[in-house]
Design a protein around this motif. Sequence first.
Motif, PDB file in Angstrom:
ATOM      1  N   VAL A 189      25.568 -14.160 -31.312  1.00 50.90           N
ATOM      2  CA  VAL A 189      24.251 -14.113 -29.671  1.00 50.90           C
ATOM      3  C   VAL A 189      23.196 -14.554 -30.784  1.00 50.90           C
ATOM      4  O   VAL A 189      23.025 -14.643 -32.178  1.00 50.90           O
ATOM      5  CB  VAL A 189      24.598 -12.560 -30.131  1.00 50.90           C
ATOM      6  CG1 VAL A 189      23.261 -12.436 -28.775  1.00 50.90           C
ATOM      7  CG2 VAL A 189      25.229 -11.923 -29.261  1.00 50.90           C
ATOM      8  N   ILE A 190      22.981 -15.827 -29.946  1.00 52.67           N
ATOM      9  CA  ILE A 190      20.945 -15.707 -31.145  1.00 52.67           C
ATOM     10  C   ILE A 190      19.895 -14.764 -30.629  1.00 52.67           C
ATOM     11  O   ILE A 190      19.549 -14.444 -31.255  1.00 52.67           O
ATOM     12  CB  ILE A 190      20.873 -17.384 -30.388  1.00 52.67           C
ATOM     13  CG1 ILE A 190      21.765 -18.389 -30.984  1.00 52.67           C
ATOM     14  CG2 ILE A 190      19.420 -17.689 -31.408  1.00 52.67           C
ATOM     15  CD1 ILE A 190      21.924 -19.857 -29.587  1.00 52.67           C
ATOM     16  N   ASP A 191      19.552 -14.761 -29.413  1.00 54.71           N
ATOM     17  CA  ASP A 191      18.852 -13.406 -28.938  1.00 54.71           C
ATOM     18  C   ASP A 191      19.182 -12.909 -27.392  1.00 54.71           C
ATOM     19  O   ASP A 191      20.432 -13.413 -27.469  1.00 54.71           O
ATOM     20  CB  ASP A 191      17.249 -14.116 -29.735  1.00 54.71           C
ATOM     21  CG  ASP A 191      17.366 -15.207 -28.181  1.00 54.71           C
ATOM     22  OD1 ASP A 191      18.049 -15.633 -27.438  1.00 54.71           O
ATOM     23  OD2 ASP A 191      16.521 -16.209 -28.081  1.00 54.71           O
ATOM     24  N   GLY A 192      18.651 -12.166 -27.063  1.00 55.83           N
ATOM     25  CA  GLY A 192      18.921 -11.387 -26.593  1.00 55.83           C
ATOM     26  C   GLY A 192      17.581  -9.947 -25.696  1.00 55.83           C
ATOM     27  O   GLY A 192      17.418  -9.425 -26.366  1.00 55.83           O
ATOM     28  N   TYR A 193      17.311 -10.724 -24.261  1.00 55.00           N
ATOM     29  CA  TYR A 193      16.517  -9.349 -24.016  1.00 55.00           C
ATOM     30  C   TYR A 193      15.986  -9.549 -22.764  1.00 55.00           C
ATOM     31  O   TYR A 193      17.172  -9.926 -21.741  1.00 55.00           O
ATOM     32  CB  TYR A 193      14.614 -10.803 -23.782  1.00 55.00           C
ATOM     33  CG  TYR A 193      14.699 -11.247 -24.896  1.00 55.00           C
ATOM     34  CD1 TYR A 193      14.022 -10.808 -25.976  1.00 55.00           C
ATOM     35  CD2 TYR A 193      15.193 -12.356 -25.720  1.00 55.00           C
ATOM     36  CE1 TYR A 193      13.943 -11.338 -27.000  1.00 55.00           C
ATOM     37  CE2 TYR A 193      14.663 -13.045 -26.585  1.00 55.00           C
ATOM     38  CZ  TYR A 193      14.065 -12.170 -27.495  1.00 55.00           C
ATOM     39  OH  TYR A 193      13.670 -12.848 -29.064  1.00 55.00           O
ATOM     40  N   ALA A 194      15.416  -8.420 -22.305  1.00 58.68           N
ATOM     41  CA  ALA A 194      15.251  -7.671 -20.622  1.00 58.68           C
ATOM     42  C   ALA A 194      14.331  -8.253 -20.213  1.00 58.68           C
ATOM     43  O   ALA A 194      13.107  -7.660 -20.936  1.00 58.68           O
ATOM     44  CB  ALA A 194      15.956  -6.045 -20.823  1.00 58.68           C
ATOM     45  N   SER A 195      14.209  -8.456 -18.994  1.00 57.12           N
ATOM     46  CA  SER A 195      13.074  -8.299 -18.059  1.00 57.12           C
ATOM     47  C   SER A 195      12.979  -7.661 -17.095  1.00 57.12           C
ATOM     48  O   SER A 195      14.261  -6.858 -15.961  1.00 57.12           O
ATOM     49  CB  SER A 195      12.601  -9.881 -17.898  1.00 57.12           C
ATOM     50  OG  SER A 195      11.408  -9.934 -17.912  1.00 57.12           O
ATOM     51  N   MET A 196      12.198  -8.326 -15.549  1.00 58.11           N
ATOM     52  CA  MET A 196      12.172  -7.449 -14.269  1.00 58.11           C
ATOM     53  C   MET A 196      11.704  -8.948 -13.801  1.00 58.11           C
ATOM     54  O   MET A 196      11.120 -10.094 -13.595  1.00 58.11           O
ATOM     55  CB  MET A 196      11.069  -6.863 -14.976  1.00 58.11           C
ATOM     56  CG  MET A 196      10.801  -5.976 -13.089  1.00 58.11           C
ATOM     57  SD  MET A 196       9.458  -5.766 -13.133  1.00 58.11           S
ATOM     58  CE  MET A 196       9.800  -3.736 -13.629  1.00 58.11           C
ATOM     59  N   ILE A 197      12.628  -9.059 -12.531  1.00 64.65           N
ATOM     60  CA  ILE A 197      11.781  -9.910 -11.110  1.00 64.65           C
ATOM     61  C   ILE A 197      11.719  -9.490 -10.083  1.00 64.65           C
ATOM     62  O   ILE A 197      12.296  -8.573  -9.907  1.00 64.65           O
ATOM     63  CB  ILE A 197      12.823 -11.198 -11.097  1.00 64.65           C
ATOM     64  CG1 ILE A 197      13.741 -11.475 -12.424  1.00 64.65           C
ATOM     65  CG2 ILE A 197      12.704 -12.041  -9.577  1.00 64.65           C
ATOM     66  CD1 ILE A 197      15.146 -12.373 -11.807  1.00 64.65           C
ATOM     67  N   PRO A 198      10.218  -9.500  -9.794  1.00 64.66           N
ATOM     68  CA  PRO A 198       9.487  -8.705  -8.462  1.00 64.66           C
ATOM     69  C   PRO A 198      10.452  -9.971  -7.431  1.00 64.66           C
ATOM     70  O   PRO A 198      10.972 -11.317  -7.216  1.00 64.66           O
ATOM     71  CB  PRO A 198       8.390  -9.550  -7.829  1.00 64.66           C
ATOM     72  CG  PRO A 198       8.639 -10.577  -9.253  1.00 64.66           C
ATOM     73  CD  PRO A 198       9.445 -10.977 -10.287  1.00 64.66           C
ATOM     74  N   MET A 199      10.551  -8.689  -6.122  1.00 57.43           N
ATOM     75  CA  MET A 199      11.937  -9.015  -5.003  1.00 57.43           C
ATOM     76  C   MET A 199      10.844  -8.911  -3.672  1.00 57.43           C
ATOM     77  O   MET A 199      11.701  -8.665  -2.788  1.00 57.43           O
ATOM     78  CB  MET A 199      13.043  -7.909  -4.846  1.00 57.43           C
ATOM     79  CG  MET A 199      14.380  -8.957  -5.961  1.00 57.43           C
ATOM     80  SD  MET A 199      15.339 -10.550  -5.179  1.00 57.43           S
ATOM     81  CE  MET A 199      14.833 -11.276  -7.066  1.00 57.43           C
ATOM     82  N   GLN A 200       9.875  -8.460  -3.963  1.00 58.70           N
ATOM     83  CA  GLN A 200       9.089  -8.606  -2.527  1.00 58.70           C
ATOM     84  C   GLN A 200       7.616  -9.485  -2.949  1.00 58.70           C
ATOM     85  O   GLN A 200       6.618  -9.206  -4.271  1.00 58.70           O
ATOM     86  CB  GLN A 200       8.624  -7.551  -2.170  1.00 58.70           C
ATOM     87  CG  GLN A 200       8.241  -6.237  -2.913  1.00 58.70           C
ATOM     88  CD  GLN A 200       8.064  -4.476  -2.278  1.00 58.70           C
ATOM     89  OE1 GLN A 200       8.110  -4.214  -3.362  1.00 58.70           O
ATOM     90  NE2 GLN A 200       8.209  -5.356  -0.814  1.00 58.70           N
ATOM     91  N   THR A 201       6.869  -9.924  -2.485  1.00 62.43           N
ATOM     92  CA  THR A 201       5.219 -10.082  -2.233  1.00 62.43           C
ATOM     93  C   THR A 201       3.997  -8.927  -1.779  1.00 62.43           C
ATOM     94  O   THR A 201       4.830  -8.163  -1.311  1.00 62.43           O
ATOM     95  CB  THR A 201       4.667 -10.894  -1.104  1.00 62.43           C
ATOM     96  OG1 THR A 201       5.484 -10.403   0.186  1.00 62.43           O
ATOM     97  CG2 THR A 201       5.430 -13.042  -1.825  1.00 62.43           C
ATOM     98  N   ALA A 202       3.304  -9.476  -2.996  1.00 63.77           N
ATOM     99  CA  ALA A 202       2.247  -8.641  -2.629  1.00 63.77           C
ATOM    100  C   ALA A 202       2.254  -7.589  -1.222  1.00 63.77           C
ATOM    101  O   ALA A 202       1.812  -8.800  -0.820  1.00 63.77           O
ATOM    102  CB  ALA A 202       1.545  -8.489  -3.908  1.00 63.77           C
ATOM    103  N   ARG A 203       1.154  -6.455  -1.110  1.00 60.22           N
ATOM    104  CA  ARG A 203       0.985  -6.247   0.169  1.00 60.22           C
ATOM    105  C   ARG A 203      -0.050  -7.242   0.663  1.00 60.22           C
ATOM    106  O   ARG A 203      -0.447  -7.728   1.339  1.00 60.22           O
ATOM    107  CB  ARG A 203       0.664  -4.480  -0.297  1.00 60.22           C
ATOM    108  CG  ARG A 203       0.283  -3.905   1.435  1.00 60.22           C
ATOM    109  CD  ARG A 203       0.506  -2.318   1.462  1.00 60.22           C
ATOM    110  NE  ARG A 203      -0.177  -1.653   0.162  1.00 60.22           N
ATOM    111  CZ  ARG A 203      -1.469  -1.687   0.020  1.00 60.22           C
ATOM    112  NH1 ARG A 203      -2.665  -2.209   0.504  1.00 60.22           N
ATOM    113  NH2 ARG A 203      -1.684  -1.026  -1.344  1.00 60.22           N
ATOM    114  N   ARG A 204      -1.043  -7.515  -0.642  1.00 62.26           N
ATOM    115  CA  ARG A 204      -2.472  -8.235  -0.560  1.00 62.26           C
ATOM    116  C   ARG A 204      -2.322  -9.485  -1.473  1.00 62.26           C
ATOM    117  O   ARG A 204      -1.888  -8.538  -2.350  1.00 62.26           O
ATOM    118  CB  ARG A 204      -4.170  -7.458  -0.357  1.00 62.26           C
ATOM    119  CG  ARG A 204      -4.278  -6.718   0.768  1.00 62.26           C
ATOM    120  CD  ARG A 204      -5.646  -6.270   1.274  1.00 62.26           C
ATOM    121  NE  ARG A 204      -5.428  -5.453   0.112  1.00 62.26           N
ATOM    122  CZ  ARG A 204      -6.673  -5.160   0.141  1.00 62.26           C
ATOM    123  NH1 ARG A 204      -7.575  -5.814  -0.279  1.00 62.26           N
ATOM    124  NH2 ARG A 204      -6.793  -3.884  -1.533  1.00 62.26           N
TER     125      ARG A 204
END
Length: 367
Positions: A230-245
């Motif tokens: 394994v070269i590297d491993g990372y956790a992250s996050m993807i937004p699943m809705q557009t911002a209210r404004r």
Amino acid sequence: MREKVAIIGAGTSGLIAARDLAKYGIATTVYDQKTKLGYPQKASGIISINGLKTLGIGYSKAVTNTLYGANIHAGNAMMRVHSKVPQAHILDRVILNDICCAESEKEGAVVRKGVQVDSDMLDSLHKDNVIVGADGPVSLVARHFSLGSIKKNILTYKADFEVSVERKEVVDLFFDNRISPKFFAWMCPNSKDVLEVGIGVDSKFGNSKSAFDKFIKQEYVLRRIGKARVIDGYASMIPMQTARRVVDEKREVLLVGDAAGQVKPTTGGGIVFGGNAAMMAARTIRDHVREGSSLKAYERQFRKNFGMELMLHRAIRGAYANFDVRGIEFMIRMSKMFGLENFLSKHGDMDRPSLMLKRFLLRGLVK
Ligand SMILES: Cc1cc2nc3c(=O)[nH]c(=O)nc-3n(C[C@H](O)[C@H](O)[C@H](O)COP(=O)(O)OP(=O)(O)OC[C@H]3O[C@@H](n4cnc5c(N)ncnc54)[C@H](O)[C@@H]3O)c2cc1C
């Protein structure tokens, strides 16, 4: 009216906005907490070739591989969506960010790396700058100016494995709600000797690292990675809705990219939508500074250009996120029976499902 712009975040969205603003002759400074932009590479870099063309980036030095299609797996079923022409490039995200940075500096923008903006600094910048929040899914700018936080997210984990890749022109996508609830897992050949393995899970249904550990123990994954390093491993996050404004007209604040949730809900890809939104935001700020026109034009333009696409992406995601593995397996088998595999291989479009839908509906007429 403020005549300078401060952009918080030097990801692709912030840097594309900076490039265009500087080109329009507006004094622009970008701030990023990182000293090496885009590092570590917590996200993948699959970007449709058509989408890349819309961004106007000289990206060729960042390309590590080119994809012609995808294998979509669920249970024992598999759909091969393979085109005769290249569909997407895989880009090294650090090199891509460096290119975007150099392009914005060439136009005259100032990029200040290694500067973490906090609330006090934001207030101080806001005294004489229009603020653009390009600071990713956990946006300080969105919170500070009460533009609304994004509550639906996909948690991700990805790692690169050193293996000799057999077929480097296709990405494999795996749908199984028991392993990757409401999203999917993937194996992507980043180059001929690096295979990226990744997974996304709905934040309400689990932890991405334990999902990843479960995924890499599956027989079909072990067959590909074996005992590879394994070269590297990372956790992250993807937004699943557009911002209210995404605009506060009175306070002259705008959000772009992941900070605004401008991401395709089907795949989590955000570079093309976020980059296009950044270009729209730059044009709107130019017109606002020069002619006093409304900043809200940005929000209207984004919805006009991408509203329908976002709606269709959400509908497609709804279809796969709410079925168990047997349901998706059945859908794949039915789709193949009705010729969808061939149709998608010929007419698939990663970014704009509305184009596919049009071609699908026209198909009956032109046969
Ligand atoms: C696992 C994974 C896989 C993905 N795969 C793809 C893919 O294949 N194709 C695709 O198109 N998209 C993909 N995406 C999505 C894509 O990475 C994002 O949509 C894109 O990076 C958004 O760019 P951005 O500039 O809006 O935000 P970011 O790239 O998140 O940049 C935000 C920047 O803001 C900086 N920042 C944040 N807060 C502060 C602060 N307070 N002060 C100073 N700086 C700050 C950060 O350091 C960062 O550099 C993936 C995402 C993930 C997590």
